[in-house]
Design an enzyme around this catalytic site. Sequence first.
Site, short mmCIF file in Angstrom:
data_model
loop_
_atom_site.label_atom_id
_atom_site.label_comp_id
_atom_site.label_asym_id
_atom_site.label_seq_id
_atom_site.Cartn_x
_atom_site.Cartn_y
_atom_site.Cartn_z
N GLU A 182 20.68 20.11 24.59
CA GLU A 182 21.41 20.04 25.87
C GLU A 182 20.54 19.30 26.87
OE1 GLU A 182 22.83 23.93 27.02
OE2 GLU A 182 24.35 23.95 25.46
N HIS B 236 28.48 22.14 37.47
CA HIS B 236 28.46 21.61 36.11
C HIS B 236 29.19 20.27 36.13
CE1 HIS B 236 28.82 21.26 31.79
NE2 HIS B 236 28.12 22.38 31.63
N ARG C 137 18.90 25.03 37.47
CA ARG C 137 18.71 25.73 36.20
C ARG C 137 18.80 24.79 35.01
NH1 ARG C 137 22.34 28.15 32.45
NH2 ARG C 137 24.10 27.65 33.81
N HIS D 1 29.38 26.15 39.10
CA HIS D 1 29.17 26.76 37.79
C HIS D 1 28.19 27.93 37.82
CE1 HIS D 1 28.91 26.89 33.44
NE2 HIS D 1 27.60 26.67 33.47
N ARG E 110 21.56 18.50 35.15
CA ARG E 110 22.95 18.64 35.62
C ARG E 110 23.20 18.11 37.02
NH1 ARG E 110 24.55 24.52 33.27
NH2 ARG E 110 24.58 23.69 31.18
P1 FAD Z 1 28.58 38.40 34.14
O1 FAD Z 1 28.70 38.13 32.72
O2 FAD Z 1 29.37 37.55 35.06
O3 FAD Z 1 28.99 39.91 34.38
C1 FAD Z 1 29.10 40.45 35.68
C2 FAD Z 1 29.78 41.79 35.57
O4 FAD Z 1 29.72 42.48 36.80
C3 FAD Z 1 31.25 41.69 35.23
O5 FAD Z 1 31.53 42.72 34.30
C4 FAD Z 1 31.95 41.97 36.56
O6 FAD Z 1 33.25 42.47 36.44
C5 FAD Z 1 31.01 43.01 37.12
N1 FAD Z 1 31.06 43.19 38.57
C6 FAD Z 1 30.88 42.25 39.53
N2 FAD Z 1 30.95 42.82 40.75
C7 FAD Z 1 31.17 44.14 40.56
C8 FAD Z 1 31.34 45.26 41.42
N3 FAD Z 1 31.32 45.13 42.77
N4 FAD Z 1 31.56 46.47 40.89
C9 FAD Z 1 31.61 46.64 39.54
N5 FAD Z 1 31.47 45.61 38.67
C10 FAD Z 1 31.24 44.38 39.18
N6 FAD Z 1 24.70 30.24 30.43
C11 FAD Z 1 23.94 29.96 29.35
O7 FAD Z 1 22.76 30.30 29.33
N7 FAD Z 1 24.49 29.33 28.27
C12 FAD Z 1 25.79 28.94 28.23
O8 FAD Z 1 26.25 28.38 27.25
C13 FAD Z 1 26.59 29.19 29.38
N8 FAD Z 1 27.88 28.79 29.41
C14 FAD Z 1 28.65 29.13 30.47
C15 FAD Z 1 30.00 28.80 30.47
C16 FAD Z 1 30.82 29.19 31.51
C17 FAD Z 1 32.27 28.80 31.50
C18 FAD Z 1 30.27 29.92 32.60
C19 FAD Z 1 31.14 30.35 33.73
C20 FAD Z 1 28.92 30.25 32.62
C21 FAD Z 1 28.11 29.86 31.55
N9 FAD Z 1 26.76 30.19 31.54
C22 FAD Z 1 26.00 29.89 30.45
C23 FAD Z 1 26.20 31.07 32.54
C24 FAD Z 1 26.16 32.50 31.96
O9 FAD Z 1 27.31 32.71 31.18
C25 FAD Z 1 26.10 33.54 33.03
O10 FAD Z 1 25.09 33.23 33.96
C26 FAD Z 1 25.80 34.91 32.41
O11 FAD Z 1 26.77 35.20 31.45
C27 FAD Z 1 25.77 35.95 33.49
O12 FAD Z 1 25.71 37.20 32.89
P2 FAD Z 1 25.70 38.48 33.83
O13 FAD Z 1 25.72 39.66 32.93
O14 FAD Z 1 24.64 38.36 34.83
O15 FAD Z 1 27.07 38.37 34.65
C1 SIN Z 2 27.47 24.60 28.74
O1 SIN Z 2 27.80 24.94 27.62
O2 SIN Z 2 27.47 23.44 29.16
C2 SIN Z 2 27.02 25.66 29.68
C3 SIN Z 2 25.63 25.94 29.43
C4 SIN Z 2 24.99 26.59 30.60
O3 SIN Z 2 25.62 26.79 31.64
O4 SIN Z 2 23.81 26.88 30.50
#
Ligand code: FAD
Ligand code: SIN
Length: 541
Positions: free
Chosen positions: A112, A250, A392, A357, A296
């Site tokens: 990537e 993104h 990032r 993103h 990015r």
């Molecule tokens: P999240 O997975 O967003 O979870 C947050 C949780 O908190 C959810 O369950 C939500 O409902 C809950 N919540 C929020 N507020 C409250 C509240 N007030 N009360 C109770 N619950 C609450 N990163 C990579 O490293 N590789 C990738 O390939 C990649 N691809 C991505 C693709 C997409 C489309 C997106 C959007 C992001 C991507 N990212 C990627 C970024 C990565 O997915 C996220 O940064 C990561 O999943 C965040 O995880 P998290 O557990 O911190 O938050």
């Molecule tokens: C992607 O697959 O391009 C998302 C990866 C990331 O957000 O780190």
Amino acid sequence: MTTTYDYLIIGSGIAGLYAAILAREHGSVLVLTKGSIDDCNTRWAQGGIAASVGPGDPPEKHLRDTIEAGAGLVDEEAARVLTDEASDRIGDLVSLGVPFDTVHGEVALATEGAHSTPRILHAGGDSTGAHIELTLASVARLEGITVLEHTIATEIVTQTNGNGPRRGGSRTAPTTDDDAGKLRSTAIRALNTTSGERTTYDCRALILATGGAGQMYQTTTNAEVATGDGIAIAYRAGAEIMDMEFVQFHPTALHLPGVQPFLISEAVRGEGGLLRDANGERFMAAYDDRAELAPRDIVARAIRDRMLATNSDHVLLDVTHLDPGLVTARFPQIYRFCADNGLDITRQPVPIAPAAHYTMGGVRTNTWGETNVAGLYAAGECACTGVHGANRLASNSLLETVVFANRVVQRTIDAPSGRAEPAPDARSLRPVPGDAPGAGDVPPLTREALQSLMWREAGIVRDGESLARAASVLAAWQSTLAAPADRPSQELADLLTCCRLVTEAALAREESRGAHYRNDFPEPREDWRRHLVFQRDGGAA
Ligand code: FAD
Ligand code: SIN
């Protein structure tokens, strides 16, 4: 009703569920999540998770790439923790059952942008997040961890010990001399959106794992739940919030009329996908030697530039020269989504445009996930550990969630009443400026109005005038905001707080660096090689 737990974890994405599975060994655990268990960004992650597990790829190399992408603001100690602990955490995910893809029995590693070597592990081709979420949710279920769905955290309850500064909550006698004046979180208030019941949950350790705030922007890859709640409620409770001006856009989200801006993974460019403008011309080499695989922020701005130059609302991502079998096997989810919307990506280039993103900023933590508020921890996208700096590196986010969630749980065992050293120079959001437009001069506050303002005035490219306009509208909205009564109004209030933090930080930072680009200050400035930290009322807690 009041209920007491050792660990209260807010959020059921990768950070929350992984922390819950680890914490379960050390005490009682309750997970609160505002939607269904899998309503989160994690489930949509595509490209994968970065880790130096391949031959000839020591953690030091991953560290250098992370620092390079972060444009001078990466915290080296935190990034070293991230890259050194990566392979152990990947081992944990494998043990929990995450089915990473393999080739001839070896883990498959993809390329990537801005990674100097292939080091991205993935699952189901481009469905890494769905596999991780499914795996962790089923382990949590098997372990008997209680996950309260449809329960939104609305407020962190704090108290200040002894005679020190008071931030709200009650004042109690210090338990040790060290505790005097310490702000401590003791509980969370939450609203069950099915029953309408409000409950206060007491806890020893409160772990925010609430994800990012991509919903601040009109065009975003983020799930509906990404409204920055954890960041906003932590700010209100006196926690320090850092780096909010750095929002990652993104470069490649699907751009089809009436279709959500579905992510087209960076891994597609890693496999050889090419960017072309609306006239079919390649353009990235004119912007960066790394062309399609530049960081990015560079690719996103180059695309914006080409869209303006060709008077088009998109550019094209072309994989028609690649083996169709490779495209469909490696990117089954993307292929299917586009096909369902009438586009065969093996035959037609994909119209794409940048989309908000990732939230680089968040609740400031040290390398143990501790915040400046004792008993309050943050992990995952809602945290700001400093590993991303101003930009990032792709696929470092999923990695950050597991590395630091693990360290949070370790810390609660080893040093239960610790907290991060307060930042020396925190500032607070400005009160509503005297010359802010009156409530009558701004459109009514809705999520759509907020998102469109942020996209227009505080987006990929900003300047002092656009940011000042945004700041005063946001402040006017803030001055008329009623106390939230339900989930939509709570989310709107939390988004508004995050938008103010982004806008005021971006206005203060008079330079361009990483994902923060200002037309009126287009170069980085050495005197701005520092973080901006916001804290309610400013100053150390
Ligand atoms: P999240 O997975 O967003 O979870 C947050 C949780 O908190 C959810 O369950 C939500 O409902 C809950 N919540 C929020 N507020 C409250 C509240 N007030 N009360 C109770 N619950 C609450 N990163 C990579 O490293 N590789 C990738 O390939 C990649 N691809 C991505 C693709 C997409 C489309 C997106 C959007 C992001 C991507 N990212 C990627 C970024 C990565 O997915 C996220 O940064 C990561 O999943 C965040 O995880 P998290 O557990 O911190 O938050
Ligand atoms: C992607 O697959 O391009 C998302 C990866 C990331 O957000 O780190």
